[in-house]
Write an enzyme that holds these catalytic residues in place. Sequence first.
Site, PDB file in Angstrom:
ATOM      1  N   LYS A   1       1.931   4.579   3.643  1.00 46.78           N
ATOM      2  CA  LYS A   1       1.718   4.478   5.101  1.00 46.78           C
ATOM      3  C   LYS A   1       2.659   3.486   5.751  1.00 46.78           C
ATOM      4  O   LYS A   1       3.029   3.641   6.920  1.00 46.78           O
ATOM      5  CB  LYS A   1       0.277   4.139   5.433  1.00 46.78           C
ATOM      6  CG  LYS A   1      -0.299   2.924   4.729  1.00 46.78           C
ATOM      7  CD  LYS A   1      -0.873   3.307   3.409  1.00 46.78           C
ATOM      8  CE  LYS A   1      -1.131   2.115   2.545  1.00 46.78           C
ATOM      9  NZ  LYS A   1      -2.334   2.247   1.742  1.00 46.78           N
TER      10      LYS A   1
ATOM     11  N   VAL B   1      -3.522   7.928   4.631  1.00 51.51           N
ATOM     12  CA  VAL B   1      -4.635   7.403   5.440  1.00 51.51           C
ATOM     13  C   VAL B   1      -5.963   7.871   4.860  1.00 51.51           C
ATOM     14  O   VAL B   1      -6.147   9.060   4.583  1.00 51.51           O
ATOM     15  CB  VAL B   1      -4.542   7.887   6.913  1.00 51.51           C
ATOM     16  CG1 VAL B   1      -5.653   7.247   7.745  1.00 51.51           C
ATOM     17  CG2 VAL B   1      -3.184   7.572   7.520  1.00 51.51           C
TER      18      VAL B   1
ATOM     19  N   ILE C   1     -10.058  10.932   1.686  1.00 53.30           N
ATOM     20  CA  ILE C   1     -10.645  11.692   2.810  1.00 53.30           C
ATOM     21  C   ILE C   1      -9.593  12.621   3.408  1.00 53.30           C
ATOM     22  O   ILE C   1      -8.518  12.162   3.789  1.00 53.30           O
ATOM     23  CB  ILE C   1     -11.129  10.742   3.935  1.00 53.30           C
ATOM     24  CG1 ILE C   1     -12.089   9.691   3.397  1.00 53.30           C
ATOM     25  CG2 ILE C   1     -11.759  11.531   5.081  1.00 53.30           C
ATOM     26  CD1 ILE C   1     -12.453   8.621   4.426  1.00 53.30           C
TER      27      ILE C   1
ATOM     28  N   GLY D   1      -7.672  -1.880  -8.033  1.00 52.38           N
ATOM     29  CA  GLY D   1      -6.544  -1.058  -7.558  1.00 52.38           C
ATOM     30  C   GLY D   1      -6.662  -0.662  -6.098  1.00 52.38           C
ATOM     31  O   GLY D   1      -5.962   0.228  -5.627  1.00 52.38           O
TER      32      GLY D   1
ATOM     33  N   GLU E   1      -3.242  -3.640  -1.476  1.00 55.84           N
ATOM     34  CA  GLU E   1      -1.788  -3.445  -1.460  1.00 55.84           C
ATOM     35  C   GLU E   1      -1.136  -4.474  -2.390  1.00 55.84           C
ATOM     36  O   GLU E   1      -1.755  -5.479  -2.756  1.00 55.84           O
ATOM     37  CB  GLU E   1      -1.257  -3.635  -0.033  1.00 55.84           C
ATOM     38  CG  GLU E   1      -1.751  -2.590   0.944  1.00 55.84           C
ATOM     39  CD  GLU E   1      -1.400  -1.171   0.499  1.00 55.84           C
ATOM     40  OE1 GLU E   1      -0.216  -0.880   0.317  1.00 55.84           O
ATOM     41  OE2 GLU E   1      -2.322  -0.355   0.331  1.00 55.84           O
TER      42      GLU E   1
ATOM     43  N   ASP F   1      -2.249  -3.063   7.269  1.00 51.80           N
ATOM     44  CA  ASP F   1      -2.388  -1.733   6.657  1.00 51.80           C
ATOM     45  C   ASP F   1      -3.187  -0.814   7.591  1.00 51.80           C
ATOM     46  O   ASP F   1      -2.814   0.344   7.793  1.00 51.80           O
ATOM     47  CB  ASP F   1      -3.097  -1.895   5.301  1.00 51.80           C
ATOM     48  CG  ASP F   1      -3.378  -0.570   4.620  1.00 51.80           C
ATOM     49  OD1 ASP F   1      -2.433   0.022   4.066  1.00 51.80           O
ATOM     50  OD2 ASP F   1      -4.538  -0.101   4.660  1.00 51.80           O
TER      51      ASP F   1
ATOM     52  N   LYS G   1      -2.008   2.698   9.509  1.00 55.31           N
ATOM     53  CA  LYS G   1      -2.756   3.960   9.445  1.00 55.31           C
ATOM     54  C   LYS G   1      -3.147   4.461  10.830  1.00 55.31           C
ATOM     55  O   LYS G   1      -3.086   5.666  11.097  1.00 55.31           O
ATOM     56  CB  LYS G   1      -3.993   3.764   8.565  1.00 55.31           C
ATOM     57  CG  LYS G   1      -3.640   3.565   7.089  1.00 55.31           C
ATOM     58  CD  LYS G   1      -4.834   3.049   6.318  1.00 55.31           C
ATOM     59  CE  LYS G   1      -4.551   2.953   4.830  1.00 55.31           C
ATOM     60  NZ  LYS G   1      -5.609   2.242   4.113  1.00 55.31           N
TER      61      LYS G   1
END
Length: 439
Positions: free
Chosen positions: A104, A131, A135, A186, A189, A200, A204
């Site tokens: 992103k 993003v 989803i 994980g 970033e 971030d 997005k």
Amino acid sequence: MGKTIGIGLLGLGTVGAGVLKIIETSEGRNPLVSNLEVMRVAVRDISKKRSINISPEKLTTEPKEVIDDPEVQIVVEVMGGIEPARSLILRAINSGKSVVTANKAVIARHGDEIAKAANSAGVYVLIEAAVGGGIPIIEPLKQSLGGNRIKKVSGIINGTTNYILTRIAKEGANYKNVLKDAQDLGYAEADPAADVEGLDAADKIAILSGLAFGGVIKREEITTKGINKLEEIDVKYANRLGYGVKLLAIAERVEQLKERNQSLPLALWVEPTLISNDHPLAGVNGVNNAILVEGEPIGEVMFYGPGAGSGPTASAVVADILNIAGIKINNKGEATSLDPLLSAASWRECHLVNQKDIIQKTYLRVITNDSPGVIGAIGSIFGKNHVSIESIVQFDASEKGAEIVIITHKVKRGQIEKSLNQIKGLSDVLQIASQLGCL
Ligand code: NAP
Ligand code: HSE
């Protein structure tokens, strides 16, 4: 089918390993998955111990070798960062190869350049994983909601910060420890400042707004406030008033401002926001994300699910690979004109309004001397500036002072700023301690 589509991976970290795992365990999945084969993989350190097995001859520290490999037809960029990711994506496009990316940061800043290059080369750049993790939100905005006039896109779009806020709210966990857990899982970033400072989420919301409103968004103009500055006391007071606190990203048309030269005025911002306990976003916890899209005529729809992590993000990456692989197989690998719904294109101009014109409910915490009349004086300043107040409560009065918490009705930020400048001048006011959004 029996036709192999060669995949080149740029990166074999959290997301890259998840993608390889799906491709290598094709049984029970869409039959197209068994047509995919990972041919080459670029990493920074070949000797690194990995969570997934890969034959060493496929690994290289030279990403260009992956792109230039004639067996690689689709390049999957999951290495992160701006450069060399941007140049590598452009190199793949200019070699006539479609690209799937979860990055992103690069798309929010260079998406327009990349989309133009892809359109002129006749290849796809698909970004579903960029993003909302797993989803599906990019394709719904491009396709399923295409008939709507979108009014607002908002939500929780950073998994790391939602995970942190949830664990602090539910367990009283320590901020630094939970951030470390989010890194170990994980979710975060490479530099977690991007998560906790709201950068971030800003990347997005820039991407979502570009698709929802049809115009390029200048990423550098988006204002952000992260959870790194959020104080525990505000979460506590918010809870006492019937609210939780979430990091929200919001983009909406500013109906009151007329369109200037056909350019659409938009308000975009990211900040920790009070959410009343009965709001649909209040129940979005842990690493989950949720995006609310308000359109005409559909009304409001909510997209909900895991917003980060290896498996969910790889799920989105592989969906994009399958979209491209399906086209390649159907067209016997021959170049055809692009499907306009799969490719991304801007169709109008958008501009961001001045922050002072953002209209929202606001939470404020003011520290004052515990003197009679101070609440009245504050209320009167708000009144003179046409800021109507939903609630004003005094908490925790002591020798050190009193904490006054105010929640306003929806007004322009400019009116709040003007009022606060005057409130600061009151002799009994010691500090404007917090200013947060409120839904
Ligand atoms: P990561 O775990 O840090 O993995 C990055 C991978 O890229 C590593 O394998 C690294 O090699 C390799 N790499 C980095 N720079 C390189 C270079 N210059 N040359 C060759 N290889 C290089 O990152 P990640 O979490 O998978 O994230 C990857 C991308 O997906 C980022 O853009 C991120 O924003 C995005 N994303 C992540 C998630 C998530 O939940 N993690 C969700 C959605 C999107 P080594 O292994 O040798 O270090
Ligand atoms: N660091 C990001 C997050 C990864 O926590 O949401 C998913 O984009």
